[in-house]
Structure formats: C-alpha cells, structure tokens
Design a protein around this motif. Structure first.
Motif, PDB file in Angstrom:
ATOM      1  N   TYR A  36       1.054  -1.250   0.053  1.00  0.00           N
ATOM      2  CA  TYR A  36      -0.153  -0.105   0.071  1.00  0.00           C
ATOM      3  C   TYR A  36       0.904   1.901  -0.082  1.00  0.00           C
ATOM      4  N   VAL A  37      -0.066   2.292  -0.494  1.00  0.00           N
ATOM      5  CA  VAL A  37       0.993   3.237  -0.506  1.00  0.00           C
ATOM      6  C   VAL A  37       0.244   4.707   0.734  1.00  0.00           C
ATOM      7  N   TYR A  38       0.321   5.468   0.770  1.00  0.00           N
ATOM      8  CA  TYR A  38      -0.400   6.293   2.117  1.00  0.00           C
ATOM      9  C   TYR A  38      -0.111   7.694   1.554  1.00  0.00           C
ATOM     10  N   ARG A  39      -0.780   8.771   2.326  1.00  0.00           N
ATOM     11  CA  ARG A  39      -0.879  10.170   2.199  1.00  0.00           C
ATOM     12  C   ARG A  39      -1.392  10.875   3.379  1.00  0.00           C
ATOM     13  N   HIS A  40      -1.859  11.242   3.710  1.00  0.00           N
ATOM     14  CA  HIS A  40      -2.198  12.438   4.624  1.00  0.00           C
ATOM     15  C   HIS A  40      -3.043  13.547   3.771  1.00  0.00           C
ATOM     16  N   SER A  41      -4.520  13.255   4.375  1.00  0.00           N
ATOM     17  CA  SER A  41      -5.433  13.452   2.925  1.00  0.00           C
ATOM     18  C   SER A  41      -5.949  15.103   3.421  1.00  0.00           C
ATOM     19  N   ASP A  42      -7.043  15.017   4.332  1.00  0.00           N
ATOM     20  CA  ASP A  42      -7.675  16.226   5.383  1.00  0.00           C
ATOM     21  C   ASP A  42      -6.866  16.010   6.738  1.00  0.00           C
ATOM     22  N   ILE A  43      -7.802  17.047   7.088  1.00  0.00           N
ATOM     23  CA  ILE A  43      -7.904  16.964   9.001  1.00  0.00           C
ATOM     24  C   ILE A  43      -9.624  17.401   9.343  1.00  0.00           C
TER      25      ILE A  43
ATOM     26  N   VAL B 154     -13.106  16.400  12.247  1.00  0.00           N
ATOM     27  CA  VAL B 154     -12.788  16.624  13.525  1.00  0.00           C
ATOM     28  C   VAL B 154     -13.933  15.849  14.241  1.00  0.00           C
ATOM     29  N   LEU B 155     -14.482  15.120  15.648  1.00  0.00           N
ATOM     30  CA  LEU B 155     -15.368  14.241  16.050  1.00  0.00           C
ATOM     31  C   LEU B 155     -14.937  14.355  17.578  1.00  0.00           C
ATOM     32  N   ASP B 156     -16.136  14.583  18.127  1.00  0.00           N
ATOM     33  CA  ASP B 156     -16.616  15.110  19.430  1.00  0.00           C
ATOM     34  C   ASP B 156     -16.068  16.310  19.216  1.00  0.00           C
ATOM     35  N   GLY B 157     -15.386  17.155  18.854  1.00  0.00           N
ATOM     36  CA  GLY B 157     -14.836  18.334  19.688  1.00  0.00           C
ATOM     37  C   GLY B 157     -13.446  18.017  19.343  1.00  0.00           C
ATOM     38  N   ARG B 158     -13.018  16.862  18.707  1.00  0.00           N
ATOM     39  CA  ARG B 158     -10.816  16.437  18.108  1.00  0.00           C
ATOM     40  C   ARG B 158     -11.179  16.351  17.229  1.00  0.00           C
ATOM     41  N   THR B 159      -9.364  16.515  17.267  1.00  0.00           N
ATOM     42  CA  THR B 159      -8.746  16.851  15.424  1.00  0.00           C
ATOM     43  C   THR B 159      -8.906  15.890  15.121  1.00  0.00           C
ATOM     44  N   VAL B 160      -9.390  15.016  14.064  1.00  0.00           N
ATOM     45  CA  VAL B 160      -8.623  13.968  13.565  1.00  0.00           C
ATOM     46  C   VAL B 160      -7.658  13.518  12.579  1.00  0.00           C
ATOM     47  N   ASN B 161      -6.409  12.967  11.959  1.00  0.00           N
ATOM     48  CA  ASN B 161      -5.796  13.168  10.818  1.00  0.00           C
ATOM     49  C   ASN B 161      -6.629  12.123   9.951  1.00  0.00           C
ATOM     50  N   VAL B 162      -6.808  12.369   8.887  1.00  0.00           N
ATOM     51  CA  VAL B 162      -7.664  11.866   8.125  1.00  0.00           C
ATOM     52  C   VAL B 162      -6.065  10.853   6.868  1.00  0.00           C
ATOM     53  N   ILE B 163      -6.171   9.046   6.762  1.00  0.00           N
ATOM     54  CA  ILE B 163      -4.966   9.434   6.281  1.00  0.00           C
ATOM     55  C   ILE B 163      -5.728   7.943   5.262  1.00  0.00           C
ATOM     56  N   ALA B 164      -5.157   8.430   3.910  1.00  0.00           N
ATOM     57  CA  ALA B 164      -5.795   7.468   2.384  1.00  0.00           C
ATOM     58  C   ALA B 164      -4.515   6.963   2.483  1.00  0.00           C
ATOM     59  N   PHE B 165      -4.641   5.784   2.181  1.00  0.00           N
ATOM     60  CA  PHE B 165      -4.632   4.371   1.475  1.00  0.00           C
ATOM     61  C   PHE B 165      -4.938   3.521   0.361  1.00  0.00           C
ATOM     62  N   GLU B 166      -4.266   3.209  -1.059  1.00  0.00           N
ATOM     63  CA  GLU B 166      -4.013   2.141  -1.948  1.00  0.00           C
ATOM     64  C   GLU B 166      -3.411   1.347  -2.227  1.00  0.00           C
ATOM     65  N   GLN B 167      -3.668   0.566  -2.973  1.00  0.00           N
ATOM     66  CA  GLN B 167      -2.871  -0.233  -3.289  1.00  0.00           C
ATOM     67  C   GLN B 167      -1.756   0.038  -4.162  1.00  0.00           C
ATOM     68  N   ASN B 168      -0.790  -0.044  -3.949  1.00  0.00           N
ATOM     69  CA  ASN B 168       0.802  -0.166  -4.926  1.00  0.00           C
ATOM     70  C   ASN B 168      -0.150  -0.483  -6.377  1.00  0.00           C
ATOM     71  N   GLN B 169       0.293   0.434  -7.518  1.00  0.00           N
ATOM     72  CA  GLN B 169       0.050   0.234  -9.134  1.00  0.00           C
ATOM     73  C   GLN B 169       0.212  -1.161  -9.517  1.00  0.00           C
ATOM     74  N   GLY B 170       1.219  -1.876  -8.811  1.00  0.00           N
ATOM     75  CA  GLY B 170       2.206  -2.698  -9.374  1.00  0.00           C
ATOM     76  C   GLY B 170       1.722  -3.805  -9.199  1.00  0.00           C
ATOM     77  N   ASP B 171       0.604  -4.372  -7.745  1.00  0.00           N
ATOM     78  CA  ASP B 171       0.322  -5.253  -7.315  1.00  0.00           C
ATOM     79  C   ASP B 171      -1.085  -5.096  -7.988  1.00  0.00           C
ATOM     80  N   ASP B 172      -1.744  -6.449  -8.438  1.00  0.00           N
ATOM     81  CA  ASP B 172      -2.899  -6.841  -9.156  1.00  0.00           C
ATOM     82  C   ASP B 172      -3.787  -7.342  -8.686  1.00  0.00           C
TER      83      ASP B 172
END
Length: 519
Positions: free
Chosen positions: A337-344, A346-364
C-alpha cells in the motif's frame, strides 16, 4: 493468491437547527421572544426560513417534525419581526407553545390547561423486569445540504447505551427512565457534536441538524504529517486506547439480500457478544442469540436462491484493531500500500487526521483502498471506510462466492466496509460495522445482467465491562453458518426494549410488500 485471502474479511456467499455561533443569554422567555430580527428571505421551506431565524438570533430550534413540517414551502413578508412573530409566520401556526431552554427554542403544541406534562420520551413506556423503558425517535440531517446523515452516533452521555442512524438518518433509542435527566449526544465525523437534555424531548420525533465543522486556520499548526508514523503510533497506543479485558456487548445485527433493487431476505437479531481484548483475536469472541426474526420473499426467492454465509463472523473479523490486523493498518510490515495524509477533520470536538491508502499500482491482487480516521491527540483509530480496489474487484468474486449455479454468472462489482469505534470512559470499543457487497448476476444465454446486493450490519447498543464470563457451550451461536436459516414471525413490537437500527423507508416498504404477498 493466498496473501489476498489473508487480507479479505468476507467469508460470504456469501432537527434541532444547530449552527456554529456564539451563544448569548438574554434573560427570560418574553425578553428573548420580543427581540426583533430582520428577515431577508420571503419564500422558502420552513427549514430554510427557520435557519435564517437561527442564524440571526443565535438560538437553536428543537421541534416535533410531526408538528412542524420541515419541507413545506411558505411565503412571508420580508420585514422586521419579533422572534415570536417570525416563528408564527414561518410555521403558520400561532398556537405553538414556544419555550426558551438555555440556547434552545422548543416548539410544540400548546397543552390543554390543567394537564400536567410528564417528562417522558414518547408516550409509551415498556415494562420488563420492573424497569421502565422510554423510547426516543429522531432524524439526523446535514445543516448545509439538508441530506440525511447515515451512521451518526446517538447515545446517552456518560453511558454505554447508544445506537446509530440508518442510511436515511433515522434512529430509535430506548433508555431506562432512570436516565431521563441525562443528555442525548449526537455525533458524526466532520460535524459538530451536539448534546440535548432528554427531558426536553417530550413526545416528539425530532429532526436534529448537525453543522459541518469548519476548523479555523489559527487552530491548526501546519506541518508535515508522516502517515506511516501516524499509523505506527496508533498501533503502539492500542494498549492505552482499547480494552485488553473481556466485555459483554449487547448488539443489534441484521443482514439482507436485494435483487433488482427489491429485498429478497431480511434477518434481524439481538446478540450478546463476549468480546475479548484487542490482543486476543476474533477467534476468542463468542456470540449468544437473544432474539431473531426473518422475512423472506418466497415468490422472488424461487427465481434466485441466494444465501449469506458467515455474516456475523465477518462482522467480528472487521474489528480492525484486534488480532490478525489487516495489512493496510501496518505499513512497516506491508509494502502493498501507499499512504498520504489527505485531510484534517473533527469528531466530538477532537482533531482527527485522515490517512488515505491505496494498493500499489504494480500489485494486481484484489486488495483495498480507503480512509483511516485517527485521533491526532491520543492516536486512536476512530473510523475506517474502505473498499476492495475497483480496478481488481472482479478477481475477488471467487473469494466472495462459496458456490454458484452453473446456469448463473456472478461477478463482484463493488465491496465496501465501514467500521467505527466509540469511547466509554476513555476506552474505545467497537461501535458500528457494515459491509455492502454488490454483484452483477447474469443467467446463461441472457444478454443483460441484474444487480445483487448482499449486506450485513452490526451496532453496539450497550457495553458491560463488569461481566467477563464466557458463555456455556450450548449457548454459543455458530457464527460461520447461514444465520438466516432460522425463521421467526414478523412482529412490529418484537424488539421491545432492545435498541435496533431503524429500517430505511425503502427497505420498510419492501418488507411490507413481502408480508402482504406472503399473507
């Protein structure tokens, strides 16, 4: 292909207008309701016009949706009104009882003189084991779009009792009357959470409007977020964030099969689950069946016999922080998988990091892509939304389908999952799990295919950390079997005091049609 099997989880045949603003306290009800505001709109829905009143007054509305029609289009004069007159003009009802409680304006029908209104949610209380239970119904909608909010968390503050909203935003919550003075809490990722006194919600079906949370830039320190580090910290903090001791969970479970957008089968149940700690893995979890019912469209089922196997087992497997965790949660041990920090957000007044992931292009192989929501402060995984990668979804067909007729071709089309956790006294427990598996079905010698949708869903309605006893062997439910094979008579009052997920309008309509035909 063996690696794929290890990573896939599905052995399946497989209102209250609430807006973000400072609250002002203006004294008694008369002072507030006599305050003047200028309305700029003269035509719109009741919801839109009350929203302008809320924006200009700073007060939030609570009202019974059966008394005030949100969607009704009205026309009023564009002028200055007192707050009271504005409400009367918009609702076209000058017999409404208007009461100010804190920063809320409560609207309901005026009570007849000499009638004492008992602070009871809904009119009916259910008796069981000498405990009185009170039922509250409502709907969650987006404050900007007006669209329903699916999978919103609804619960009693500082309590383990809760449920979720269905795909239409509707929910039903049953609570002991001993909690009448408690607060109802409503939350969803990306929205401002809300807390409302239960005793205010007398005999009403409330439409709660949640406001999307906007994070001001001055609250955010802009820095590079390393997604692998975020995930590593999440993994290392499991012992602090999740329970490592067994608990008992009362859960509502349902699974269904839809063909050509018509429901073929619906099975619902209340389960008691012996849930082991995060290190024990799914195999140690035990399930006991408390109540169950099944509705089948026999006439339609004759044309396509489809059953779901291991839906409950799949739901248990989807507790992601337990045991043999899926590869996408551990980038240090998995290079698929490859990962990136895509967004910030909130939930219940707390900051939440959004980590997007996707499988490698070379993996079928048919692996995953999705989003992980991780608390920026305590590193707890609070939600995961993911799907089998659409580029490789067809290859997952043989993993998802155990057996198929030689006269029918079935191809996987889309497979998605939602998993969320909720904190109780600082410890996170599984809250909601849903899986949706979409297929294309084509009979041999036919040109066109038809859609088949299989789904399962489980919500944690109550967590009991005081009981760590296992179930007797004869009480345990075999979770790998075809759960729907046991039939029960449909009864609208069947669930009694148990918390359940409300049926969506479309599903309810389909079920009623089935019952009518079979009757």
């Amino acid at each position: 292909m063996k690696r794929t099997v290890r990573y896939l989880f599905y052995p399946v045949t497989t209102l209250l207008l609430l807006f973000s603003m400072a609250t002002t306290v203006w004294g008694n009800d008369g002072d507030v309701l006599n305050r003047k505001i200028q309305l700029s709109k003269n035509k719109g829905t009741v919801y839109q016009l009350l929203k302008e009143v809320s924006d200009k007054s700073g007060y939030l509305f609570i009202y019974d949706s059966q008394v005030v029609d949100n969607d009704k289009t009205v026309k009023i004069q564009k002028k200055e009104y007192t707050l009271r007159d504005a409400i009367y003009a918009i609702t076209n009802n000058d017999h409404l009882n208007i009461k100010i409680v804190g920063n809320h304006i409560l609207l309901n029908q005026q009570q007849e003189p000499d009638i004492v209104v008992t602070p009871v949610i809904k009119a009916r209380a259910e008796e069981k084991d000498s405990i009185r239970y009170l039922t509250l119904g409502g709907t969650l909608i987006d404050g900007i779009s007006g669209e329903p909010i699916a999978y919103g968390a609804v619960g009693i503050l500082n309590s383990s009792i809760g449920t979720i909203s269905n795909q239409g935003g509707d929910f039903r919550l049953v609570v002991p009357d001993s909690l009448i003075n408690s607060k109802l809490k409503l939350s969803h990722i990306g929205y401002q959470s809300q807390e409302v006194e239960l005793s205010f919600l007398t005999q009403q079906h409330i439409v709660f409007t949640l406001s999307p949370k906007v994070i001001p830039l001055q609250e955010v320190v802009v820095r590079i977020v390393n997604p692998a580090e975020v995930l590593r910290n999440m993994w290392l903090k499991r012992s602090e964030n999740y329970s490592n001791t067994p608990v008992h969970i009362t859960a509502f479970y349902r699974e269904g099969i839809d063909h050509k957008n018509k429901n073929l089968s619906l099975t619902e149940a209340v389960l008691e689950i012996y849930k082991t700690g995060y290190q024990s893995g799914d195999k140690s979890d035990q399930v006991k069946l408390l109540k169950m019912r099944r509705i089948v469209d026999i006439q339609r089922a004759d044309t396509l016999l489809t059953k779901m196997k291991s839906g409950i087992s799949s739901a248990l497997l989807l507790d992601l922080v337990k045991g043999d965790t899926p590869g996408f949660l551990d980038p240090l041990k998995n290079s698929s998988y490859v990962y990136r920090h895509s967004d910030i957000t909130v939930l219940d007044g707390r900051t939440v990091n959004v980590i997007a992931f996707e499988q490698n292009q070379g993996d079928d192989e048919p692996l995953y892509r999705g989003d992980l929501y991780i608390d920026a402060e305590n590193n707890a995984l609070v939600q995961a939304n993911f799907e089998v990668h659409p580029d490789h979804i067809k290859k997952a067909t043989d993993i998802l389908i155990v057996r198929k007729s030689p006269q029918i071709n079935i191809t996987a089309d889309k497979v998605t999952y939602v998993v969320s956790y909720k904190p109780i006294n600082g410890i996170y427990y599984i809250s909601h799990i849903r899986g949706d598996l979409h297929f294309k079905v084509r009979k041999k010698n036919r040109l066109f295919s038809s859609p088949l949708h299989m789904w399962f869903e489980m919500v944690n309605c109550e967590t009991d950390s005081s009981d760590d006893s296992r179930f007797a062997r004869n009480e345990r439910l075999a979770t790998n079997n075809i759960f729907s094979d046991t039939s029960f008579e449909y009864d609208s009052d069947f669930w009694g005091h148990f918390n359940v997920i409300m049926q969506e309008d479309k599903l309810k309509e389909s079920v009623l049609q089935i019952l009518k035909k079979n009757k």
